[in-house]
Write a protein that holds these residues in place. Sequence first.
Motif, PDB file in Angstrom:
ATOM      1  N   TYR A   1     -32.681 -33.965  -4.882  1.00 43.15           N
ATOM      2  CA  TYR A   1     -31.713 -32.903  -5.294  1.00 43.15           C
ATOM      3  C   TYR A   1     -31.532 -33.067  -6.998  1.00 43.15           C
ATOM      4  CZ  TYR A   1     -31.663 -31.370  -0.273  1.00 43.15           C
ATOM      5  OH  TYR A   1     -31.986 -30.638   0.581  1.00 43.15           O
TER       6      TYR A   1
ATOM      7  N   TRP B   1     -26.671 -30.134   5.704  1.00 45.00           N
ATOM      8  CA  TRP B   1     -27.019 -29.366   4.436  1.00 45.00           C
ATOM      9  C   TRP B   1     -25.953 -28.362   4.118  1.00 45.00           C
ATOM     10  CZ3 TRP B   1     -28.114 -24.836   2.653  1.00 45.00           C
ATOM     11  CH2 TRP B   1     -29.009 -24.495   1.184  1.00 45.00           C
TER      12      TRP B   1
ATOM     13  N   TRP C   1     -36.938 -28.121 -10.379  1.00 41.36           N
ATOM     14  CA  TRP C   1     -37.285 -27.568  -9.197  1.00 41.36           C
ATOM     15  C   TRP C   1     -36.279 -26.724  -8.482  1.00 41.36           C
ATOM     16  CZ3 TRP C   1     -39.344 -31.858  -5.359  1.00 41.36           C
ATOM     17  CH2 TRP C   1     -40.495 -32.456  -5.661  1.00 41.36           C
ATOM     18  N   SER C   2     -36.610 -25.503  -7.731  1.00 43.18           N
ATOM     19  CA  SER C   2     -35.654 -24.771  -7.043  1.00 43.18           C
ATOM     20  C   SER C   2     -34.806 -25.180  -6.050  1.00 43.18           C
ATOM     21  CB  SER C   2     -36.385 -23.259  -6.997  1.00 43.18           C
ATOM     22  OG  SER C   2     -37.143 -23.530  -5.799  1.00 43.18           O
ATOM     23  N   LEU C   3     -34.005 -24.775  -5.609  1.00 42.49           N
ATOM     24  CA  LEU C   3     -33.230 -25.333  -4.630  1.00 42.49           C
ATOM     25  C   LEU C   3     -34.177 -25.408  -3.111  1.00 42.49           C
ATOM     26  CD1 LEU C   3     -30.714 -26.705  -3.264  1.00 42.49           C
ATOM     27  CD2 LEU C   3     -29.570 -24.463  -2.804  1.00 42.49           C
ATOM     28  N   THR C   4     -34.803 -23.925  -3.169  1.00 40.55           N
ATOM     29  CA  THR C   4     -35.669 -23.867  -2.124  1.00 40.55           C
ATOM     30  C   THR C   4     -36.527 -24.967  -1.915  1.00 40.55           C
ATOM     31  OG1 THR C   4     -35.478 -21.492  -2.027  1.00 40.55           O
ATOM     32  CG2 THR C   4     -37.258 -22.131  -1.035  1.00 40.55           C
ATOM     33  N   LYS C   5     -37.132 -25.204  -3.123  1.00 38.47           N
ATOM     34  CA  LYS C   5     -38.342 -26.345  -3.123  1.00 38.47           C
ATOM     35  C   LYS C   5     -37.709 -27.708  -3.074  1.00 38.47           C
ATOM     36  CE  LYS C   5     -42.201 -28.179  -5.995  1.00 38.47           C
ATOM     37  NZ  LYS C   5     -42.875 -28.082  -7.346  1.00 38.47           N
ATOM     38  N   GLN C   6     -36.600 -27.973  -3.503  1.00 37.14           N
ATOM     39  CA  GLN C   6     -35.968 -29.346  -3.113  1.00 37.14           C
ATOM     40  C   GLN C   6     -35.696 -29.337  -1.510  1.00 37.14           C
ATOM     41  OE1 GLN C   6     -32.645 -28.744  -5.573  1.00 37.14           O
ATOM     42  NE2 GLN C   6     -33.448 -29.850  -7.554  1.00 37.14           N
ATOM     43  N   SER C   7     -35.089 -28.464  -1.038  1.00 36.04           N
ATOM     44  CA  SER C   7     -34.761 -28.381   0.205  1.00 36.04           C
ATOM     45  C   SER C   7     -36.043 -28.686   1.112  1.00 36.04           C
ATOM     46  CB  SER C   7     -34.059 -27.373   0.689  1.00 36.04           C
ATOM     47  OG  SER C   7     -32.701 -27.227  -0.029  1.00 36.04           O
ATOM     48  N   GLY C   8     -37.004 -27.847   0.767  1.00 33.66           N
ATOM     49  CA  GLY C   8     -38.374 -27.930   1.519  1.00 33.66           C
ATOM     50  C   GLY C   8     -38.914 -29.316   1.631  1.00 33.66           C
TER      51      GLY C   8
END
Length: 117
Positions: A50, A105, A55-62
């Motif tokens: 994170y 999360w 990186w986007s939050l979506t990519k970080q989370s994925g």
Amino acid sequence: MRALLRGGIPFVIMSIIALLLYSQGKFSDAKGTFVASLIALFIGAASVIYNIEHWSLTKQSGVHFMVMVVTIYPILILSGWFTITSVADAFIIFLLFVFVGLILWSALFTLAKIFSW
């Protein structure tokens, strides 16, 4: 280096506690503490994902979710904390893993927004 500190410090402390419990003959408590130390190791180390600002939050989370699936989920399966007699049991543990992950999360995302972390 940050990943090693975030994951390694709790791992070392909890592993020492597990060794002390083991030396006192509290084998079940020692095993549970050591399993929790492994979980803390991987969660702490993966938290640096994170901090990748491009990186986007979506990519970080994925990516974080996939790291958790290949580290934490097998630890849960092998921990002995759950009775597993079938593939359905493993799937129920996976659903629990996802549910708890979503709750954590969401809570941490909300706190990060409130406190500007």
